[in-house]
Design a protein around this motif. Structure first.
Motif, PDB file in Angstrom:
ATOM      1  N   GLY A  94     -26.583  -7.691  21.255  1.00  0.00           N
ATOM      2  CA  GLY A  94     -27.891  -7.872  21.859  1.00  0.00           C
ATOM      3  C   GLY A  94     -27.922  -7.609  23.347  1.00  0.00           C
ATOM      4  O   GLY A  94     -29.005  -7.508  23.937  1.00  0.00           O
ATOM      5  N   GLY A  95     -26.766  -7.546  23.992  1.00  0.00           N
ATOM      6  CA  GLY A  95     -26.690  -7.287  25.427  1.00  0.00           C
ATOM      7  C   GLY A  95     -26.891  -8.505  26.294  1.00  0.00           C
ATOM      8  O   GLY A  95     -26.990  -8.387  27.511  1.00  0.00           O
ATOM      9  N   SER A  96     -26.901  -9.687  25.688  1.00  0.00           N
ATOM     10  CA  SER A  96     -27.158 -10.905  26.467  1.00  0.00           C
ATOM     11  C   SER A  96     -25.898 -11.726  26.719  1.00  0.00           C
ATOM     12  O   SER A  96     -25.843 -12.494  27.680  1.00  0.00           O
ATOM     13  CB  SER A  96     -28.194 -11.780  25.742  1.00  0.00           C
ATOM     14  OG  SER A  96     -27.740 -12.105  24.433  1.00  0.00           O
ATOM     15  N   GLU A  97     -24.889 -11.608  25.889  1.00  0.00           N
ATOM     16  CA  GLU A  97     -23.692 -12.440  26.006  1.00  0.00           C
ATOM     17  C   GLU A  97     -22.501 -11.576  26.407  1.00  0.00           C
ATOM     18  O   GLU A  97     -22.214 -10.556  25.784  1.00  0.00           O
ATOM     19  CB  GLU A  97     -23.408 -13.139  24.681  1.00  0.00           C
ATOM     20  CG  GLU A  97     -22.197 -14.066  24.752  1.00  0.00           C
ATOM     21  CD  GLU A  97     -21.942 -14.768  23.431  1.00  0.00           C
ATOM     22  OE1 GLU A  97     -20.865 -15.366  23.283  1.00  0.00           O
ATOM     23  OE2 GLU A  97     -22.830 -14.712  22.546  1.00  0.00           O
ATOM     24  N   ARG A 114     -22.283  -2.009  29.729  1.00  0.00           N
ATOM     25  CA  ARG A 114     -22.835  -2.419  28.425  1.00  0.00           C
ATOM     26  C   ARG A 114     -21.738  -2.667  27.409  1.00  0.00           C
ATOM     27  O   ARG A 114     -21.899  -3.478  26.488  1.00  0.00           O
ATOM     28  CB  ARG A 114     -23.770  -1.319  27.921  1.00  0.00           C
ATOM     29  CG  ARG A 114     -24.516  -1.657  26.631  1.00  0.00           C
ATOM     30  CD  ARG A 114     -25.494  -2.795  26.853  1.00  0.00           C
ATOM     31  NE  ARG A 114     -26.194  -3.121  25.619  1.00  0.00           N
ATOM     32  CZ  ARG A 114     -25.711  -3.922  24.669  1.00  0.00           C
ATOM     33  NH1 ARG A 114     -24.504  -4.457  24.820  1.00  0.00           N
ATOM     34  NH2 ARG A 114     -26.431  -4.184  23.593  1.00  0.00           N
ATOM     35  N   SER A 115     -20.604  -1.985  27.552  1.00  0.00           N
ATOM     36  CA  SER A 115     -19.505  -2.166  26.604  1.00  0.00           C
ATOM     37  C   SER A 115     -18.864  -3.542  26.710  1.00  0.00           C
ATOM     38  O   SER A 115     -18.077  -3.913  25.838  1.00  0.00           O
ATOM     39  CB  SER A 115     -18.448  -1.083  26.826  1.00  0.00           C
ATOM     40  OG  SER A 115     -17.788  -1.261  28.075  1.00  0.00           O
ATOM     41  N   ASP A 162     -25.344  -2.085  17.076  1.00  0.00           N
ATOM     42  CA  ASP A 162     -24.437  -2.782  17.992  1.00  0.00           C
ATOM     43  C   ASP A 162     -24.100  -1.824  19.129  1.00  0.00           C
ATOM     44  O   ASP A 162     -23.117  -1.085  19.074  1.00  0.00           O
ATOM     45  CB  ASP A 162     -23.164  -3.221  17.262  1.00  0.00           C
ATOM     46  CG  ASP A 162     -22.313  -4.168  18.106  1.00  0.00           C
ATOM     47  OD1 ASP A 162     -22.485  -4.187  19.337  1.00  0.00           O
ATOM     48  OD2 ASP A 162     -21.477  -4.877  17.525  1.00  0.00           O
ATOM     49  N   GLN A 163     -24.936  -1.850  20.159  1.00  0.00           N
ATOM     50  CA  GLN A 163     -24.725  -0.923  21.260  1.00  0.00           C
ATOM     51  C   GLN A 163     -23.562  -1.342  22.149  1.00  0.00           C
ATOM     52  O   GLN A 163     -23.106  -0.547  22.968  1.00  0.00           O
ATOM     53  CB  GLN A 163     -26.007  -0.795  22.082  1.00  0.00           C
ATOM     54  CG  GLN A 163     -27.135  -0.167  21.286  1.00  0.00           C
ATOM     55  CD  GLN A 163     -28.367   0.118  22.118  1.00  0.00           C
ATOM     56  OE1 GLN A 163     -28.310   0.092  23.349  1.00  0.00           O
ATOM     57  NE2 GLN A 163     -29.484   0.396  21.458  1.00  0.00           N
TER      58      GLN A 163
END
Length: 415
Positions: free
Chosen positions: A27-30, A21-22, A383-384
């Motif tokens: 958004g976790g998509s790009e 994930r980092s 902002d994960q």
């Protein structure tokens, strides 16, 4: 197999997911590669968190371990050692949340609410006299004018036989001393005299600059006669605000001055949760909680130290300090390392105390990585990606300490 499944579900999978994930955006998509890590090492707030984490790691485990060692040694020399251990260890039974609330109250700025400032103000006022009338000031059109450093000086020299009227305002009537009486004009005499009073009375009325019925004198006010820049005489006002100087004690060019000591604000204590002291203050609350943990472990190790070695050192002429430094501490080194490493891992993850104790305006000054992880991921940053990068950084910081601990445990096992 059940243990492996639980380990994978609760440890391995979250770590792996955080690493992946980092590498993605908020958004976790790009896919952004190492972009989140670049932000971690360039964002000013995160750099402050890294600096504060370094301070925590250097100070908190060291102080807690040292205090634990001192407490453990002392409890062996007092008859009520068990009760002492209970009291020191008791904070460990309190959650971080409760401890944070307790110390938020302890560090309250108002001395009437915060015990830390109550003690500081009490000690300060014992050795330094408090001002009598903080905030009081002369009327803009009065005879007194500001003369620098908070003092007020009359515009013209004082004359014997012509009492000076030194009117002040800006002081709530409810804050007057209990011995304040109705103001009175000083009698004309051979020396310089006058009245210092509060030129205001409840309900209004009266003439500005004139002592009216119902207006209160200001007792205990210091009045100076100044000539050539030097204080040549001093007086203190009575309960009705009057004062006088002995005849012949004031030169013809002397002017009256109310020194700044009459008006300085009351000492309010230390700004414990201000930008400068917020991190040391929170570290103090952490040490309060964890010194008992260190004491219990070190005391257990101390119980296993062979007493004949201590007695042999004393027979050979060593004093108690030499026995402690050259015998006790070396024998306790393995226990001290365990306590120190455990606390070091613990402070790298510190979050609760800072989140609760540090007020909003100075929370950024007390920021640490675990708190920044929460703020970046859930506490408004949303902002994960950056939060996962901070989590990975925390993991990398903890790993060397964990490896050291594992190697030490294996080495001890081989012995």
């Amino acid at each position: 197999m059940p243990a492996l499944v639980l380990l994978g579900a609760l440890v391995v999978y979250p770590i792996g997911y955080t690493l992946v994930r980092s590498l993605f955006d908020a958004g976790g998509s790009e896919f952004v590669g190492l972009g989140n890590y670049a932000e971690v090492f360039t964002d000013p707030d995160i750099l402050v968190a890294v600096r504060n984490n370094a301070i925590w790691v250097a100070v908190a485990p060291t102080v807690a371990t040292a205090l634990g060692l001192v407490f453990a040694v002392l409890t062996e020399r007092i008859s009520w050692g068990t009760a002492f251990k209970l009291v020191v260890f008791m904070p460990m039974a309190i959650s971080m949340l409760a401890a944070g609330i307790i110390f938020r109250l302890v560090y309250e700025q108002d001395p009437d609410k915060g015990i830390a400032n109550a003690v500081v103000v009490g000690v300060h006022d014992t050795f330094a006299e408090a001002s009598a009338y903080p905030g009081a000031r002369p009327r803009p059109d009065g005879v007194l004018k500001p003369s620098g450093d908070g003092a007020f000086t009359a515009a013209s020299p004082a004359r014997p036989g012509s009492p000076a009227d030194l009117a002040l305002v800006g002081l709530p009537a409810a804050q007057l001393p209990e011995d304040a009486r109705d103001a009175a004009r000083a009698p004309a005499g051979d020396g310089v005299s006058g009245t210092v009073w509060l030129d205001f009375k409840p309900g209004g009325g009266g003439e500005p600059g004139v002592v009216d019925p119902g207006e209160k004198g200001l007792p205990g006010m210091k009045v100076e006669a100044v000539s050539g820049g030097k204080v040549v005489a001093e007086a203190t006002t009575a309960a009705d605000g009057t004062f006088s100087f002995p005849a012949g004690s004031t030169p013809r060019d002397a002017v009256l001055r109310l020194p700044a000591s009459n008006f300085t604000e009351q000492y309010a204590g230390v700004d414990w949760l201000g930008p400068t002291l917020v991190t040391p203050s929170i570290i103090g609350s952490y040490v309060w909680m964890w010194a008992g943990f260190a004491m219990v472990l070190i005391a257990a190790g101390l119980a296993g130290v062979p007493r004949e070695l201590l007695e042999a050192a004393r027979v050979d002429g060593a004093n108690e300090w030499q026995v402690f430094r050259r015998v006790t501490v070396p024998l306790l080194a393995p226990v001290l390392v365990v306590v120190f490493v455990t606390l070091m891992i613990n402070v790298l993850k510190i979050f609760d105390l800072i989140y609760i104790i540090a007020p909003g305006p100075t929370q950024a000054d007390a920021n640490v990585l675990a708190l920044q992880l929460y703020l970046s991921s859930f506490g408004g940053g949303n902002d994960q990606g950056v939060g996962s990068a901070i989590g990975t950084l925390l993991l990398l910081l903890v790993l060397p300490v964990m490896f050291f601990n594992v190697r030490r445990i294996r080495r001890e096992g081989r012995r």
